[in-house]
Design a protein around this motif. Structure first.
Motif, PDB file in Angstrom:
ATOM      1  N   TYR A 119       5.699 -15.319  -6.623  1.00 22.84           N
ATOM      2  CA  TYR A 119       5.895 -15.982  -5.281  1.00 22.84           C
ATOM      3  C   TYR A 119       4.577 -16.527  -4.754  1.00 22.84           C
ATOM      4  O   TYR A 119       4.548 -17.681  -4.317  1.00 22.84           O
ATOM      5  N   GLN A 120       3.240 -15.998  -5.059  1.00 20.65           N
ATOM      6  CA  GLN A 120       2.257 -16.573  -4.398  1.00 20.65           C
ATOM      7  C   GLN A 120       1.815 -17.544  -5.057  1.00 20.65           C
ATOM      8  O   GLN A 120       1.464 -18.646  -4.701  1.00 20.65           O
ATOM      9  N   ARG A 121       1.931 -17.597  -6.345  1.00 23.58           N
ATOM     10  CA  ARG A 121       1.760 -18.871  -7.392  1.00 23.58           C
ATOM     11  C   ARG A 121       2.654 -20.091  -6.583  1.00 23.58           C
ATOM     12  O   ARG A 121       2.027 -21.327  -6.712  1.00 23.58           O
ATOM     13  N   GLN A 122       3.759 -19.701  -6.527  1.00 21.35           N
ATOM     14  CA  GLN A 122       4.875 -21.002  -6.320  1.00 21.35           C
ATOM     15  C   GLN A 122       4.464 -21.481  -4.828  1.00 21.35           C
ATOM     16  O   GLN A 122       4.502 -22.598  -4.539  1.00 21.35           O
ATOM     17  N   LEU A 123       3.871 -20.532  -3.981  1.00 23.44           N
ATOM     18  CA  LEU A 123       3.606 -20.811  -2.642  1.00 23.44           C
ATOM     19  C   LEU A 123       2.376 -21.907  -2.790  1.00 23.44           C
ATOM     20  O   LEU A 123       2.399 -22.797  -1.941  1.00 23.44           O
ATOM     21  N   LYS A 124       1.319 -21.554  -3.486  1.00 20.79           N
ATOM     22  CA  LYS A 124       0.142 -22.282  -3.653  1.00 20.79           C
ATOM     23  C   LYS A 124       0.515 -23.425  -4.276  1.00 20.79           C
ATOM     24  O   LYS A 124      -0.091 -24.784  -3.868  1.00 20.79           O
ATOM     25  N   LYS A 125       1.328 -23.635  -5.185  1.00 22.15           N
ATOM     26  CA  LYS A 125       1.843 -24.983  -5.854  1.00 22.15           C
ATOM     27  C   LYS A 125       2.552 -25.769  -4.765  1.00 22.15           C
ATOM     28  O   LYS A 125       2.172 -27.007  -4.687  1.00 22.15           O
ATOM     29  N   ARG A 126       3.382 -25.342  -3.986  1.00 22.43           N
ATOM     30  CA  ARG A 126       4.127 -25.971  -3.014  1.00 22.43           C
ATOM     31  C   ARG A 126       2.870 -26.653  -1.786  1.00 22.43           C
ATOM     32  O   ARG A 126       2.929 -27.566  -1.379  1.00 22.43           O
ATOM     33  N   LYS A 152       6.707  -4.407 -11.533  1.00 24.26           N
ATOM     34  CA  LYS A 152       7.611  -5.566 -11.640  1.00 24.26           C
ATOM     35  C   LYS A 152       7.551  -6.087 -10.095  1.00 24.26           C
ATOM     36  O   LYS A 152       7.407  -7.391  -9.913  1.00 24.26           O
ATOM     37  N   ARG A 153       7.606  -5.276  -9.110  1.00 23.99           N
ATOM     38  CA  ARG A 153       7.155  -5.720  -7.653  1.00 23.99           C
ATOM     39  C   ARG A 153       6.004  -6.701  -7.564  1.00 23.99           C
ATOM     40  O   ARG A 153       5.977  -7.654  -6.927  1.00 23.99           O
ATOM     41  N   GLN A 154       4.961  -5.994  -8.170  1.00 24.52           N
ATOM     42  CA  GLN A 154       3.494  -6.937  -8.236  1.00 24.52           C
ATOM     43  C   GLN A 154       3.696  -8.124  -8.839  1.00 24.52           C
ATOM     44  O   GLN A 154       3.128  -9.360  -8.474  1.00 24.52           O
ATOM     45  N   GLU A 155       4.524  -8.247 -10.038  1.00 19.49           N
ATOM     46  CA  GLU A 155       4.818  -9.481 -10.534  1.00 19.49           C
ATOM     47  C   GLU A 155       5.599 -10.445  -9.996  1.00 19.49           C
ATOM     48  O   GLU A 155       4.958 -11.763  -9.973  1.00 19.49           O
TER      49      GLU A 155
END
Length: 227
Positions: A35-42, A27-30
């Motif tokens: 978070y990384q996907r959202q960061l890259k999107k921003r 769950k932590r890795q998920e």
């Protein structure tokens, strides 16, 4: 979270604890991946806005530069008696006549003309001599060009040399020069839009010179192709 199940078997209990740790780590890795996907999107969004903003700035800069380069020039009305090399001077009649007039100059720089004058402005089609000459009588300048030789950027630059008022610009097929600038009883012929004498001629003869009806209206009939 449900309380962790307990087992009396030590091996079984260790397995349970290991499974729980794996689930928590998964769950932590998920969450970390999300978070990384959202960061890259921003970051992509910010980059897009920077690119769009840069394009918009460049577009505005191009408009400003074009408005400066191609803005109509400002001239002082009236003659100061400047001598401009190549200017031809004539003595011409100013009668109002009907029908077609055979002019001595091509294009004409004055002479008998129609009682209706051409509205000043920029035209992309040839105009009737007799109406354009009447506008010259009111103090306008007439910038004519060979449409086969003056095109594109040169045409834009030539049009930009015209005063905001009391000026005509139109193509004139069959001239013996690429560009001719005419005022009442005066004319200058040049080969290039870059010739500084064009602006000098306009400064000297626009709303000046020998025009018989200086200051009379330059709003008359509109010829074909007015822009």
């Amino acid at each position: 979270m449900s309380p962790q199940k307990q087992s009396g078997n030590p091996a079984r209990q260790a397995h349970i604890e290991q499974t729980v740790k794996q689930q928590r780590e998964a769950k932590r890795q998920e969450k970390l991946a999300e978070y990384q996907r959202q960061l890259k999107k921003r970051q992509r969004g910010k980059l897009l806005w920077w690119v769009l903003g840069g394009v918009a700035v460049l577009a505005v800069a191009a408009i400003v530069i074009a408005s400066i380069v191609f803005a109509p020039k400002t001239y002082t009305a009236g003659s100061e008696g400047a001598e401009i090399e190549g200017v031809q001077t004539f003595e011409l009649e100013s009668d109002h006549v009907e029908g077609v007039v055979e002019y001595e100059q091509t294009p004409p720089a004055g002479g008998p003309h129609n009682s209706a004058w051409l509205s000043c402005g920029i035209y992309d089609q040839p105009q009737q001599n007799e109406n354009a000459v009447h506008a010259l009588e009111h103090g306008a300048v007439w910038i004519t060009y060979d449409p086969e030789q003056i095109t594109g950027g040169d045409l834009d630059a030539l049009r930009a040399l015209a005063p905001r008022t009391y000026a005509l610009v139109s193509p004139y097929p069959g001239m013996d020069t690429p560009i001719a600038v005419s005022a009442w009883e005066h004319q200058l012929k040049v080969d290039s839009v870059d010739d500084p004498r064009i602006a000098q001629f306009i400064e000297e003869y626009w709303q000046g010179g020998t025009a018989p009806e200086l200051g009379a209206s330059c709003t008359g009939i509109e010829g074909p192709g007015k822009l």
